[in-house]
Design an enzyme around this catalytic site. Structure first.
Site, PDB file in Angstrom:
ATOM      1  N   GLN A   7      30.500  47.653 -31.828  1.00 48.59           N
ATOM      2  CA  GLN A   7      30.359  46.820 -30.622  1.00 48.59           C
ATOM      3  C   GLN A   7      30.341  47.627 -29.329  1.00 48.59           C
ATOM      4  O   GLN A   7      29.888  47.148 -28.296  1.00 48.59           O
ATOM      5  CB  GLN A   7      31.529  45.843 -30.551  1.00 48.59           C
ATOM      6  CG  GLN A   7      31.343  44.616 -31.391  1.00 48.59           C
ATOM      7  CD  GLN A   7      32.441  43.618 -31.068  1.00 48.59           C
ATOM      8  OE1 GLN A   7      32.725  43.335 -29.912  1.00 48.59           O
ATOM      9  NE2 GLN A   7      33.074  43.109 -32.095  1.00 48.59           N
ATOM     10  N   CYS A  65      45.759  53.578 -19.910  1.00 49.03           N
ATOM     11  CA  CYS A  65      47.003  54.330 -19.683  1.00 49.03           C
ATOM     12  C   CYS A  65      47.735  53.784 -18.459  1.00 49.03           C
ATOM     13  O   CYS A  65      48.962  53.618 -18.484  1.00 49.03           O
ATOM     14  CB  CYS A  65      46.708  55.820 -19.532  1.00 49.03           C
ATOM     15  SG  CYS A  65      45.388  56.191 -18.370  1.00 49.03           S
ATOM     16  N   TYR A  75      54.062  56.600  -1.787  1.00 45.72           N
ATOM     17  CA  TYR A  75      55.516  56.741  -1.950  1.00 45.72           C
ATOM     18  C   TYR A  75      56.149  57.073  -0.598  1.00 45.72           C
ATOM     19  O   TYR A  75      55.465  57.148   0.424  1.00 45.72           O
ATOM     20  CB  TYR A  75      55.821  57.793  -3.025  1.00 45.72           C
ATOM     21  CG  TYR A  75      55.420  57.315  -4.409  1.00 45.72           C
ATOM     22  CD1 TYR A  75      56.032  56.205  -4.981  1.00 45.72           C
ATOM     23  CD2 TYR A  75      54.407  57.941  -5.124  1.00 45.72           C
ATOM     24  CE1 TYR A  75      55.658  55.738  -6.242  1.00 45.72           C
ATOM     25  CE2 TYR A  75      54.025  57.479  -6.384  1.00 45.72           C
ATOM     26  CZ  TYR A  75      54.657  56.379  -6.932  1.00 45.72           C
ATOM     27  OH  TYR A  75      54.282  55.912  -8.165  1.00 45.72           O
ATOM     28  N   CYS A  86      37.672  61.407 -21.345  1.00 45.09           N
ATOM     29  CA  CYS A  86      38.331  60.221 -20.791  1.00 45.09           C
ATOM     30  C   CYS A  86      37.221  59.267 -20.359  1.00 45.09           C
ATOM     31  O   CYS A  86      36.277  59.672 -19.693  1.00 45.09           O
ATOM     32  CB  CYS A  86      39.176  60.619 -19.581  1.00 45.09           C
ATOM     33  SG  CYS A  86      39.696  59.209 -18.581  1.00 45.09           S
ATOM     34  N   GLU A  91      27.638  53.059 -42.647  1.00 39.03           N
ATOM     35  CA  GLU A  91      27.422  52.110 -41.550  1.00 39.03           C
ATOM     36  C   GLU A  91      26.186  51.286 -41.896  1.00 39.03           C
ATOM     37  O   GLU A  91      25.140  51.843 -42.216  1.00 39.03           O
ATOM     38  CB  GLU A  91      27.231  52.894 -40.241  1.00 39.03           C
ATOM     39  CG  GLU A  91      26.601  52.128 -39.107  1.00 39.03           C
ATOM     40  CD  GLU A  91      27.370  50.871 -38.695  1.00 39.03           C
ATOM     41  OE1 GLU A  91      28.614  50.895 -38.689  1.00 39.03           O
ATOM     42  OE2 GLU A  91      26.696  49.855 -38.413  1.00 39.03           O
ATOM     43  N   CYS A 107      46.705  56.410 -25.191  1.00 36.90           N
ATOM     44  CA  CYS A 107      45.354  56.587 -24.648  1.00 36.90           C
ATOM     45  C   CYS A 107      44.336  55.944 -25.582  1.00 36.90           C
ATOM     46  O   CYS A 107      44.482  55.995 -26.802  1.00 36.90           O
ATOM     47  CB  CYS A 107      45.068  58.080 -24.504  1.00 36.90           C
ATOM     48  SG  CYS A 107      43.370  58.477 -24.067  1.00 36.90           S
ATOM     49  N   CYS A 150      39.012  54.031 -18.706  1.00 36.12           N
ATOM     50  CA  CYS A 150      39.224  52.611 -19.041  1.00 36.12           C
ATOM     51  C   CYS A 150      40.507  52.047 -18.437  1.00 36.12           C
ATOM     52  O   CYS A 150      40.719  50.839 -18.437  1.00 36.12           O
ATOM     53  CB  CYS A 150      39.262  52.448 -20.556  1.00 36.12           C
ATOM     54  SG  CYS A 150      40.704  53.244 -21.310  1.00 36.12           S
TER      55      CYS A 150
HETATM   56  C1  LIG Z   1      49.560  56.751 -16.347  1.00 35.42           C
HETATM   57  C2  LIG Z   1      49.498  57.531 -15.070  1.00 35.42           C
HETATM   58  C3  LIG Z   1      50.658  58.046 -14.519  1.00 35.42           C
HETATM   59  C4  LIG Z   1      50.601  58.796 -13.339  1.00 35.42           C
HETATM   60  N1  LIG Z   1      51.749  59.347 -12.843  1.00 35.42           N
HETATM   61  C5  LIG Z   1      51.685  60.138 -11.744  1.00 35.42           C
HETATM   62  C6  LIG Z   1      52.827  60.835 -11.276  1.00 35.42           C
HETATM   63  O1  LIG Z   1      53.887  60.816 -11.886  1.00 35.42           O
HETATM   64  N2  LIG Z   1      52.702  61.560 -10.136  1.00 35.42           N
HETATM   65  C7  LIG Z   1      51.519  61.669  -9.466  1.00 35.42           C
HETATM   66  O2  LIG Z   1      51.464  62.345  -8.443  1.00 35.42           O
HETATM   67  N3  LIG Z   1      50.415  61.065  -9.925  1.00 35.42           N
HETATM   68  C8  LIG Z   1      50.463  60.316 -11.048  1.00 35.42           C
HETATM   69  N4  LIG Z   1      49.330  59.751 -11.536  1.00 35.42           N
HETATM   70  C9  LIG Z   1      48.048  60.069 -10.900  1.00 35.42           C
HETATM   71  C10 LIG Z   1      47.430  61.303 -11.584  1.00 35.42           C
HETATM   72  O3  LIG Z   1      48.216  62.448 -11.409  1.00 35.42           O
HETATM   73  C11 LIG Z   1      46.048  61.599 -11.013  1.00 35.42           C
HETATM   74  O4  LIG Z   1      46.195  61.892  -9.658  1.00 35.42           O
HETATM   75  C12 LIG Z   1      45.090  60.437 -11.199  1.00 35.42           C
HETATM   76  O5  LIG Z   1      45.188  59.931 -12.497  1.00 35.42           O
HETATM   77  C13 LIG Z   1      43.644  60.851 -10.920  1.00 35.42           C
HETATM   78  O6  LIG Z   1      43.293  61.954 -11.685  1.00 35.42           O
HETATM   79  P1  LIG Z   1      42.469  61.815 -13.076  1.00 35.42           P
HETATM   80  O7  LIG Z   1      41.206  61.077 -12.741  1.00 35.42           O
HETATM   81  O8  LIG Z   1      42.250  63.225 -13.510  1.00 35.42           O
HETATM   82  O9  LIG Z   1      43.337  61.025 -13.964  1.00 35.42           O
HETATM   83  C14 LIG Z   1      49.363  59.006 -12.700  1.00 35.42           C
HETATM   84  C15 LIG Z   1      48.203  58.486 -13.270  1.00 35.42           C
HETATM   85  C16 LIG Z   1      48.264  57.766 -14.441  1.00 35.42           C
HETATM   86  C17 LIG Z   1      46.989  57.252 -15.056  1.00 35.42           C
HETATM   87  S1  SF4 Z   2      43.540  55.502 -21.605  1.00 37.11           S
HETATM   88 FE1  SF4 Z   2      43.528  56.641 -19.682  1.00 37.11          FE
HETATM   89  S2  SF4 Z   2      43.210  58.775 -20.290  1.00 37.11           S
HETATM   90 FE2  SF4 Z   2      42.675  57.511 -22.033  1.00 37.11          FE
HETATM   91  S3  SF4 Z   2      40.474  57.170 -21.850  1.00 37.11           S
HETATM   92 FE3  SF4 Z   2      41.431  55.437 -20.845  1.00 37.11          FE
HETATM   93  S4  SF4 Z   2      41.619  56.080 -18.685  1.00 37.11           S
HETATM   94 FE4  SF4 Z   2      41.190  57.918 -19.882  1.00 37.11          FE
END
Ligand SMILES: Cc1cc2nc3c(=O)[nH]c(=O)nc-3n(C[C@H](O)[C@H](O)[C@H](O)COP(=O)(O)O)c2cc1C
Ligand code: SF4
Length: 656
Positions: free
Chosen positions: A424, A354, A179, A348, A416, A366, A351
């Protein structure tokens, strides 16, 4: 019962960010969820989401990045902090988090060149006129004029003031993920020749001006955090020395805490590492940063379970762990770990559904947590009358249906027909790098058994079973099966015959995943969707030579772009896999297969000895038809692939 004090002593020790005391070391990472109002204000549905995160036990909740300027908005339904009119909604949001027992931090952001034109209606701005190359939009940004940069600093300052007025306990400046502040800092996106570009000092200028002015606005005591990308993973991008220098300068500018992330929209696999990636990939670089500064450090990225979190803290690489998708999948992870119920945590699986949903503009739900993003709407309430529920099928849809029915207080039996649960998914998890899919099955199975669901393996639901048990409700989650061959006799080319002594075996994809192939000759996968790619990866990993023939132009096109990328990258990197897109299989002839490409050109592939038709998945509905005929007054509920083959996400949503 486990002793949580011993299992996770550091995770559940009190911590501090500046003057803010926190009950444990878990920060809920910001995640945009497409749940805001189009004008940027907080919605009721949003409150349900943050309430669940807070009740789940994380110490500090960061809802999502709040745009500080309409021109820097990244998504249509992102929350804003650009105007005083946002304050009442944000007050409600802070109230919901605090009612749930957590503190709350506002992440303030300007999207710069990663802003979404459809959301802003204006050309994006950036340090230099260089568009980014990412999954979506990459319009040419307009270079910010010198005077406009002062406006950006003022917008950050005003946003921080609103955050405090709304009741946030801390502010986090978003300097990560490509950003605007990251764009100014990175030599890849900043080619300015004025004092905001050039060497390190120039590139750090805007991030530091923002940090200083926000600190001035908030006063000395108000907790101030800065999130940054420590690894861009891009040619011409940031080096670790630059990042360390920025961290030290941020500390001097009055920042209390650094949150360490990775990636930009040009390397988004580093922002949200997929199931194919390593666990906690940013922990080591966070450790480097921690050694270089005297302020607190947290780290984010695929910290999927409390053991990993505890280990990161124990090794001294960070003071806090930040969890995003991990808590989207199960906001109650902290509480479960604290109560010695870590085995109940819904994991999690990486995948990226999200992430893909975020890109579609729809609510960020999710795959493994059917309540995420719709917490209030899907609140599980005890049923008025206890019913007996029979669930046919032990795949994800059946397991989720059994789980939810049991939580509602019903008496549930799950049958099952095979000897194992998972459907699957058991096969899909054998593809290279996709073993984490089984975590979902294991956690659902454990929860279903703990809830007292009677699980009957090797049992097929038929008329006798239904007559004998007389259930009130029947959930049919019998999944899909692989239908008849797409390589029928008629597919043999006119006049063509296999050379005597040559035979081409045929396997359905599940067989291929389960049992592999002896690797003699070439295996042809007919169809390069997600299932075909999984089979190709599996056979190639076992050492076979594989070709994938896909009539469309995209591999794994039934997955979203972010989920698809790691799977396709892994597959195309294999030397023993050849891929033909825009190509169809004409038939078999002589010593192999004949393919036709989009220009109608034929190509002969010699030595094919195995054909795996990928896309022959058909819903297993015959049972549904016969049972509804036999029991016209019974309540049957189809769920998952038996009402049309799709993915695990749909199975779990429908199962719920
Ligand atoms: C759907 C989604 C939306 C996210 N939105 C933001 C956000 O608004 N601000 C941000 O700093 N990071 C955002 N991230 C990144 C997450 O905060 C985080 O850094 C990233 O998912 C890695 O951490 P995790 O493996 O615990 O998900 C987003 C990630 C996902 C999957
Ligand atoms: S949808 Fe996102 S939070 Fe949910 S299991 Fe998949 S990677 Fe993880």
């Amino acid at each position: 019962m486990n002793d949580p004090e011993n299992n996770y002593p550091r995770l559940f020790s009190e911590g501090r960010i500046g003057s803010l005391r926190l009950k444990n070391r878990i920060i809920s990472s910001p995640m945009e969820k497409n749940l805001g109002d189009p004008d940027g204000s907080v919605t009721r549905r949003y409150l349900g989401n943050v309430r669940a995160r807070a009740e789940g036990g994380a110490a500090l909740i960061c809802p999502e990045d709040l745009y500080i300027d309409p021109g820097g908005k990244g998504n249509m339904l992102q929350l804003g902090i650009h105007d005083d009119a946002m304050i009442p909604g944000l007050q409600r949001l802070c109230g919901a988090v605090k009612d749930g027992g957590a503190a709350v931090v506002a992440e303030i952001n300007h999207g710069g060149r990663q802003a979404l034109l459809a959301a802003t209606g204006t050309q994006p701005v950036g340090p230099s006129p260089i568009p980014f190359e990412g999954f979506r939009h990459g319009e040419m940004p307009r270079e910010l004029a010198r005077g406009e940069i002062e406006g950006v600093v003022a917008s950050f300052e005003a946003a921080a003031k609103r955050a405090r007025a709304a009741g946030f306990d801390a502010v986090m400046i978003h300097g990560a993920h490509g950003y605007l502040l990251n764009q100014f800092f990175s030599p890849r996106s900043n080619r300015r020749e004025d004092e905001y570009g050039g060497g390190l000092e120039g590139r750090m200028r805007l991030p530091l001006e923002v940090a200083k002015s926000v600190r001035r606005e908030l006063g000395d005591d108000f907790p101030l955090m800065y999130r940054l990308t420590a690894v861009e993973g891009l040619e011409g991008g940031l080096e670790l020395d630059d990042v360390l220098a920025l961290c030290r300068a941020l500390e001097a500018a009055g920042v209390d805490h650094i949150d360490v992330s990775a990636g930009t929209y040009e390397s988004s696999a580093l922002i949200t590492p997929s199931m194919e990636a390593a666990i906690a990939p940013n922990a080591d670089v966070a450790g480097e940063i921690k050694k270089g500064v005297g302020i607190g450090v947290s780290v984010v990225g695929r910290i999927m379970d409390p053991d990993t979190a505890e280990e990161i803290l124990r090794s001294g690489r960070a003071d806090f762990v930040t969890m995003g998708r991990t808590l989207h999948a199960d906001p109650y992870l902290p509480r479960k770990a604290l109560e010695g119920r870590a085995e109940d945590i819904r994991p999690c699986i990486g995948c990226l559904k999200c992430s893909d949903l975020l890109g579609t503009g729809g609510p960020v739900l999710c795959t493994v947590n059917s309540r995420a993003g719709q917490e209030e709407e899907t609140r599980i309430r005890r049923a008025g009358a206890v019913k007996s529920v029979l669930v046919a099928g032990g795949g994800p849809a059946g397991l989720e249906a059994a789980r939810v029915a049991a939580l509602r207080g019903h008496r549930v039996t799950l049958m099952e027909m095979s000897g194992e649960l998972g459907g699957q998914v058991r096969y899909a998890a054998k593809a290279p790098g996709r073993a984490d899919l089984m975590l979902l099955v294991q956690s659902l199975e454990s929860e279903v058994r703990n809830l007292g669901v009677e699980v009957c393996l090797w049992t097929r639901v038929d008329g006798d079973e239904i007559r004998g048990r007389a259930p009130d409700e029947v959930v049919l989650a019998t999944g899909a099966l692989f239908g008849s061959s797409r390589v029928p006799d008629g597919a043999m080319l006119a006049g063509g015959e296999l050379t005597p002594g040559v035979s081409i075996a045929e396997l359905d994809p599940m067989d291929a995943m389960a049992n592999g192939w002896d690797g003699r000759g070439l295996a042809l996968i007919q169809g390069g969707g997600m299932r075909g790619c999984a089979v190709a990866g599996r056979l190639a990993e076992l050492g076979g030579e594989v070709i994938v023939v896909e009539p469309g132009e995209t591999l794994a096109g039934d997955l979203g772009p972010r989920a698809r990328a790691p799977m396709v990258e892994k597959l195309t990197a294999r030397r023993n896999v050849k891929i033909f897109v825009n190509t169809s299989l004409e038939g078999f002839d002589g010593d192999g297969a004949v393919l036709r490409n989009e220009n109608n050109e034929l190509r002969r592939i010699k030595g094919v000895r195995l054909a795996v038709p990928e896309s022959l998945v058909e819903p297993r509905i015959e049972i549904f038809a016969s049972l509804t005929d036999e029991f016209p007054h019974m309540n049957f509920h189809p769920a998952g692939d038996c009402s049309g083959p799709r993915g695990i996400f749909e199975a779990v949503q429908e199962g719920a």
